[in-house]
Design a protein around this motif. Sequence first.
Motif, PDB file in Angstrom:
ATOM      1  N   ALA A  52      -2.418  -4.484  -3.540  1.00  0.00           N
ATOM      2  CA  ALA A  52      -2.837  -3.495  -4.528  1.00  0.00           C
ATOM      3  C   ALA A  52      -2.575  -2.128  -3.918  1.00  0.00           C
ATOM      4  N   LEU A  53      -2.932  -1.080  -4.635  1.00  0.00           N
ATOM      5  CA  LEU A  53      -2.727   0.266  -4.094  1.00  0.00           C
ATOM      6  C   LEU A  53      -3.545   0.508  -2.837  1.00  0.00           C
ATOM      7  N   THR A  54      -4.635  -0.225  -2.696  1.00  0.00           N
ATOM      8  CA  THR A  54      -5.547   0.041  -1.583  1.00  0.00           C
ATOM      9  C   THR A  54      -5.650  -1.109  -0.591  1.00  0.00           C
ATOM     10  N   ARG A  55      -4.808  -2.135  -0.727  1.00  0.00           N
ATOM     11  CA  ARG A  55      -4.950  -3.295   0.138  1.00  0.00           C
ATOM     12  C   ARG A  55      -3.592  -3.813   0.588  1.00  0.00           C
ATOM     13  N   LEU A  56      -3.544  -4.290   1.825  1.00  0.00           N
ATOM     14  CA  LEU A  56      -2.332  -4.835   2.421  1.00  0.00           C
ATOM     15  C   LEU A  56      -2.649  -6.218   2.956  1.00  0.00           C
ATOM     16  N   ARG A  57      -1.823  -7.214   2.614  1.00  0.00           N
ATOM     17  CA  ARG A  57      -2.001  -8.579   3.099  1.00  0.00           C
ATOM     18  C   ARG A  57      -0.999  -8.813   4.209  1.00  0.00           C
ATOM     19  N   VAL A  58      -1.479  -9.204   5.394  1.00  0.00           N
ATOM     20  CA  VAL A  58      -0.603  -9.517   6.518  1.00  0.00           C
ATOM     21  C   VAL A  58      -0.903 -10.933   6.990  1.00  0.00           C
ATOM     22  N   GLU A  59       0.130 -11.601   7.482  1.00  0.00           N
ATOM     23  CA  GLU A  59      -0.031 -12.920   8.076  1.00  0.00           C
ATOM     24  C   GLU A  59       0.353 -12.787   9.543  1.00  0.00           C
ATOM     25  N   LEU A  60      -0.551 -13.192  10.414  1.00  0.00           N
ATOM     26  CA  LEU A  60      -0.379 -13.023  11.850  1.00  0.00           C
ATOM     27  C   LEU A  60      -0.199 -14.364  12.542  1.00  0.00           C
ATOM     28  N   ARG A  61       0.479 -14.326  13.675  1.00  0.00           N
ATOM     29  CA  ARG A  61       0.636 -15.527  14.493  1.00  0.00           C
ATOM     30  C   ARG A  61      -0.641 -15.821  15.287  1.00  0.00           C
ATOM     31  N   GLY A  75      -6.961   4.429  10.411  1.00  0.00           N
ATOM     32  CA  GLY A  75      -7.293   4.761   9.037  1.00  0.00           C
ATOM     33  C   GLY A  75      -7.575   3.567   8.141  1.00  0.00           C
ATOM     34  N   VAL A  76      -7.658   2.373   8.719  1.00  0.00           N
ATOM     35  CA  VAL A  76      -7.970   1.182   7.928  1.00  0.00           C
ATOM     36  C   VAL A  76      -9.475   1.135   7.725  1.00  0.00           C
ATOM     37  N   ALA A  77      -9.899   1.131   6.465  1.00  0.00           N
ATOM     38  CA  ALA A  77     -11.329   1.185   6.152  1.00  0.00           C
ATOM     39  C   ALA A  77     -12.035  -0.148   6.341  1.00  0.00           C
ATOM     40  N   GLY A  78     -11.307  -1.251   6.167  1.00  0.00           N
ATOM     41  CA  GLY A  78     -11.932  -2.556   6.289  1.00  0.00           C
ATOM     42  C   GLY A  78     -10.919  -3.631   6.614  1.00  0.00           C
ATOM     43  N   ASP A  83      -8.223 -17.674   6.140  1.00  0.00           N
ATOM     44  CA  ASP A  83      -7.690 -18.824   6.864  1.00  0.00           C
ATOM     45  C   ASP A  83      -6.210 -18.658   7.177  1.00  0.00           C
ATOM     46  N   ASN A  84      -5.744 -19.430   8.142  1.00  0.00           N
ATOM     47  CA  ASN A  84      -4.326 -19.541   8.502  1.00  0.00           C
ATOM     48  C   ASN A  84      -3.686 -18.221   8.931  1.00  0.00           C
ATOM     49  N   GLY A  85      -4.439 -17.344   9.559  1.00  0.00           N
ATOM     50  CA  GLY A  85      -3.881 -16.105  10.078  1.00  0.00           C
ATOM     51  C   GLY A  85      -3.677 -15.013   9.056  1.00  0.00           C
ATOM     52  N   VAL A  86      -4.233 -15.157   7.873  1.00  0.00           N
ATOM     53  CA  VAL A  86      -4.080 -14.147   6.824  1.00  0.00           C
ATOM     54  C   VAL A  86      -5.195 -13.119   6.953  1.00  0.00           C
ATOM     55  N   VAL A  87      -4.802 -11.854   6.903  1.00  0.00           N
ATOM     56  CA  VAL A  87      -5.741 -10.745   7.028  1.00  0.00           C
ATOM     57  C   VAL A  87      -5.454  -9.749   5.916  1.00  0.00           C
ATOM     58  N   HIS A  88      -6.507  -9.283   5.255  1.00  0.00           N
ATOM     59  CA  HIS A  88      -6.371  -8.223   4.258  1.00  0.00           C
ATOM     60  C   HIS A  88      -6.910  -6.938   4.875  1.00  0.00           C
ATOM     61  N   LEU A  89      -6.102  -5.895   4.800  1.00  0.00           N
ATOM     62  CA  LEU A  89      -6.480  -4.583   5.323  1.00  0.00           C
ATOM     63  C   LEU A  89      -6.780  -3.669   4.136  1.00  0.00           C
ATOM     64  N   ILE A  90      -7.977  -3.103   4.123  1.00  0.00           N
ATOM     65  CA  ILE A  90      -8.343  -2.144   3.083  1.00  0.00           C
ATOM     66  C   ILE A  90      -7.933  -0.778   3.609  1.00  0.00           C
ATOM     67  N   THR A  91      -6.889  -0.223   2.998  1.00  0.00           N
ATOM     68  CA  THR A  91      -6.300   0.998   3.527  1.00  0.00           C
ATOM     69  C   THR A  91      -6.675   2.248   2.754  1.00  0.00           C
ATOM     70  N   LEU A  93      -5.963   4.868  -0.520  1.00  0.00           N
ATOM     71  CA  LEU A  93      -4.749   5.314  -1.180  1.00  0.00           C
ATOM     72  C   LEU A  93      -3.703   5.897  -0.247  1.00  0.00           C
ATOM     73  N   GLN A  94      -4.050   6.185   1.004  1.00  0.00           N
ATOM     74  CA  GLN A  94      -3.081   6.775   1.915  1.00  0.00           C
ATOM     75  C   GLN A  94      -2.080   5.766   2.432  1.00  0.00           C
TER      76      GLN A  94
END
Length: 95
Positions: A52-61, A75-78, A83-91, A93-94
Amino acid sequence: MFDKLQQAFWKALTPDLVPEEPKRPASVDGLAPAIIAALGGAENLKSHQPVALTRLRVELRDLARIDRMGLSAAGVAGVMTLDNGVVHLITGLQG
């Protein structure tokens, strides 16, 4: 997109005649260097995509390599770990 679909079609019909595409490491386009470093470096990233405009989904090893303080300083707010190495970063609007 059509080219990839066409190549996948021919690969399914003639798997030994269509060469494999070389595997490239996950690109880090659009991510700030501080965020990449706090996620454990570019080699720790499997994939990333905006959700979304405010969220980034990353998959990590390796989830253990996350530096939450570094993400906060970048600047990551949250950070929400799934599961399975998936992380959501609440960024916000920046980005």
